[in-house]
Design a protein around this motif. Sequence first.
Motif, short mmCIF file in Angstrom:
data_model
loop_
_atom_site.label_atom_id
_atom_site.label_comp_id
_atom_site.label_asym_id
_atom_site.label_seq_id
_atom_site.Cartn_x
_atom_site.Cartn_y
_atom_site.Cartn_z
N GLY A 22 51.01 3.50 15.32
CA GLY A 22 50.34 2.21 15.17
C GLY A 22 49.05 2.24 15.96
O GLY A 22 49.04 2.71 17.11
N VAL A 23 47.96 1.73 15.39
CA VAL A 23 46.64 1.81 16.01
C VAL A 23 46.00 0.43 16.02
O VAL A 23 45.89 -0.23 14.98
CB VAL A 23 45.72 2.80 15.27
N ASP A 24 45.57 0.00 17.21
CA ASP A 24 44.84 -1.26 17.36
C ASP A 24 43.37 -0.93 17.60
O ASP A 24 43.04 -0.06 18.41
CB ASP A 24 45.40 -2.07 18.53
N TRP A 78 43.40 1.90 20.59
CA TRP A 78 44.68 2.06 21.27
C TRP A 78 45.70 2.55 20.25
O TRP A 78 45.67 2.12 19.10
CB TRP A 78 45.16 0.73 21.86
N TYR A 79 46.60 3.42 20.67
CA TYR A 79 47.60 3.91 19.72
C TYR A 79 48.92 4.21 20.40
O TYR A 79 48.99 4.44 21.62
CB TYR A 79 47.10 5.19 19.03
N ARG A 101 51.39 7.53 23.86
CA ARG A 101 50.56 6.33 23.84
C ARG A 101 49.22 6.73 24.41
O ARG A 101 49.11 7.65 25.24
CB ARG A 101 51.16 5.18 24.63
N HIS A 107 47.14 -4.84 23.67
CA HIS A 107 46.81 -3.85 22.64
C HIS A 107 48.02 -2.98 22.28
O HIS A 107 48.29 -2.73 21.09
CB HIS A 107 45.65 -2.97 23.10
N LEU A 108 48.75 -2.49 23.28
CA LEU A 108 49.88 -1.62 22.99
C LEU A 108 51.03 -2.40 22.35
O LEU A 108 51.84 -1.83 21.61
CB LEU A 108 50.34 -0.93 24.27
N CYS A 166 50.12 -2.36 18.85
CA CYS A 166 50.40 -1.02 18.32
C CYS A 166 51.87 -0.85 17.99
O CYS A 166 52.23 -0.27 16.95
CB CYS A 166 49.97 0.04 19.33
#
Length: 653
Positions: free
Chosen positions: A375-377, A384-385, A401, A558-559, A562
């Motif tokens: 998952g990527v923000d 962030w991933y 992460r 952010h995480l 993600c």
Amino acid sequence: MYPRSAGVPGPRNPGLTPYIIPMERFFEDPRYEVCALITGTQQSKTDAILDVMGWRLDTNPRPQLYVGPSKNFVENQFEPRLMRLFDEAKSLADRVARGKRNKKTLKIVNGVTVRLAWGGSPTSLASDQAGDVYVDEYDKMAKARNKDGETFVLAKARADTYADRKIVVTSTPKKGLIETERCERSGLEFWRVADPETLESPIWVKWQGGTRHHFAWQCPHCGEWFIPRLKNLQYPKGATPAVARRETFLACPSQGCVIGEEHKAAMNASGVPVAPGQHIDVDGVVHGDAPDSTVFSLWCSGLASPFVSWGERTEEHLLAIQSGDQEAIQGAVNKTGECHAPVPLNAPKAEAIRAKIQPYRLGEVPREVMRLVAGVDVGKNDLWYVVRGFGSRGSSWLVDRGHLLGQTDGEDIWDDLADVLTSSYGGLHVQKAMVDSGFRPDRPDAGEAHRVYDFARRYSWLVNPTKGRATRTTPLTVSKHEVRPNGKAAPFSVDLVTVDTDFFKSLVTTRIITDVGRPGSLHLPSDIDDEYCRHLVSEVRELERGKPVWKPVSRANHLWDCEALAAVAGYMLNVQRIPEGAMRDWDEDAPAPLPSAERTPEPVPAGNAEQALRRLARVAEKPAPPPQAVAAQKSLRESLADRMAARSRGLNR
């Protein structure tokens, strides 16, 4: 003169509250047009305004405009104090127009007007021009808006005809999600610039748009400089409010020194305003330039007030917490000059995240993992991933992460992301990656949506762009989306995934609270960092009028986003249907891996340092299993095969 009934009777002495003096000196500083001052209660904000107003009328008379929070405050509290100033100041007493010319909201002093107005009154704010404007207790005017515009804008417009105009806005703050950040140069902890959407404090929005000066103290014991906050007050654990009042002390953030109330006056006297990027030497001299701005903004903790002790602050706060009254808690926090961030009772705790730690490390892939997703923000200047592995019945393990830095409207950062998503993790590759494309153009940290679509087109076999919706009839839908990577090229289509954000955030929350070992449980490596844990408790679900709303507990999320996107990817791969007991096989014919000291590290990819370190960490693979483990695994495979065969025979019957 303060009367005998005052806390400190006698002549007005600005030196008693030296943290206010920088605001008064602002009127002689040609660099600044606006001053935004935030303090707690009982810190002489209004007295400072009277200081300046009397001084201006005496030495450099020009029209003055004072704007208070309400008509009652202006007429019954400020106006009597203003008249007392005029009567007691020998140089002004005989210059005040008396009789019929002396009205409640309009004075004539030394030949110029002094207008008194209040928020929400278009008539009082649309009168005479003024060279100096004072907006007092601005946050209390948040609801006092009229059809002609916002109070501060209307008041400031009264000074437009003066090239050397000066506008002061002061207040005690209200609500907002405010976090701190440490300045690498000075080591001081400053308030971080907050997302305006998380603020319900107009004065804080004005303040963070300026120089962001903080009033700093020097520890009387170790000599280190620090910025005092409510969290620095300490008292015996489990103490009652009354005991806490007697035994509260201030703990130096640098060395933990115990600072008593008796040191407050000396620390105030030697205190200095300092802005991010500046530093203070041992003699109290500030070095470095303040941020370039026409707004001089200053924050001073309510702990500096000479009229209220630290023990009183602590007692009021503890009593408010005991009452459970959110308004009382907010009032106690606001009195210290800090924004109140109400935390719901069901807000998750970082300790619940740490309880998911298991004996493996980032970069390692436990044998229970059968599918890898990501998952990527996306922001304006970073990505962030998370890479998460799923096993039987939706159980999952965090594999990696990271935080990639770079302009997302360029190419390099997307190449770094491609390297992350196409790398091998313990012999497995990411099978599905979700990249957020739900940008909002009004957000300053928003990224470039078309870059996401272009990246998804190039890696269409791996990547899907996503957009979130609050609630939907189905968890997700996939549809063709026609886009243009730029204004001239021919359009192309990508498979856009529209997701129900409430469903997938709730799904991640459920996995967090599921006990380790049960189907769907979430696992974390032993070397997971605190930042990740904080991100995963950054939002909480509440119902408003029967509809779910995810409210921020902190700005850093952010995480968390993600992980919600990784849950979307796992859902698309149907990971919840992976059979119970499923596990990757050992390759019995392969030679045992070399000890870590004898392995050849894989090449370090281009990209930022954190990404390179993550890649090197993945070199440390698990050692080969002992013969007993191989035999046990072989027995387990045979047992599973027998069970599947029996199940197949039952279905055939």
